[in-house]
Motif scaffolding. Sequence first.
Motif, PDB file in Angstrom:
ATOM      1  N   LYS A   1       0.821  -1.362  -0.012  1.00  0.00           N
ATOM      2  CA  LYS A   1       0.278  -0.065   0.007  1.00  0.00           C
ATOM      3  C   LYS A   1       0.953   1.295  -0.083  1.00  0.00           C
ATOM      4  CE  LYS A   1      -3.566  -2.242   2.398  1.00  0.00           C
ATOM      5  NZ  LYS A   1      -4.610  -2.417   3.721  1.00  0.00           N
TER       6      LYS A   1
ATOM      7  N   GLU B   1       2.512  -4.513   3.902  1.00  0.00           N
ATOM      8  CA  GLU B   1       1.711  -3.641   3.496  1.00  0.00           C
ATOM      9  C   GLU B   1       2.555  -2.453   2.960  1.00  0.00           C
ATOM     10  OE1 GLU B   1      -1.613  -2.599   5.567  1.00  0.00           O
ATOM     11  OE2 GLU B   1      -2.367  -4.820   5.516  1.00  0.00           O
TER      12      GLU B   1
ATOM     13  N   ALA C   1      -0.690   1.728  -4.874  1.00  0.00           N
ATOM     14  CA  ALA C   1       0.088   1.953  -3.922  1.00  0.00           C
ATOM     15  C   ALA C   1       0.496   3.504  -3.859  1.00  0.00           C
ATOM     16  CB  ALA C   1       1.360   1.021  -3.616  1.00  0.00           C
TER      17      ALA C   1
END
Length: 217
Positions: A4, A64, A85
């Motif tokens: 992300k 993440e 992202a």
Amino acid sequence: MGLKVIGSGLGRTGTLSTKLALEQLGFAPCHHMVEVFMNPAQVQLFIDAGNGRPDWDAIFGGYEAMVDHPGCAYWRELAAHYPDAKVLHTVRDPDKWFDSTQATIFNPDRPPPPEGTPMRVFFDQLYAWYGGDMHDRGFMTDFFRRHTERVIASVPAERLLVFDVKEGWAPLCAFLGVDVPATPYPRENSTQEFQARVASGEMPIDTDKVRANLERR
């Protein structure tokens, strides 16, 4: 779970502090060079990536976010592979950055890993990415500035935050759309801390603190 947050900033731009900050904000775990030290299987995966055979989902599966080397060298590829992202580009004064690298990660007095070992190949690839004399101030500070210029020119403004950790939580939290914590922004892995750990024969990064940070979540 794809990445992300993609950290495009170079090592020694507050990346360990930012790793801990991102994890505190819920983007956990966050990949950093310390993950390579803690998970030796990653060494070969990054060697393969350096040889043009990347398996990003194998490297970053379960993560993440990513900051620091070696991932920052692949920011273009990762931004394309994880199109949703956001890109976080950590910066600092280029001359102070150079001084920090020479006292820590690129210290010319530190011997390289043994010839013929995977870790030697891994670090040879990392150093080759810079493409010049890593102990030359002019070359390295110019590389630092050009790296930032390339990121800004390539990443859409709404997807990018150029961030100095001295700015603290506010711009980072606004960029990620999360609340500002009540605790101070992490301050970890100073030059003095890095040197002290190396001098004592320990890992250059406090892996126990990294693990404890995740366990506190």
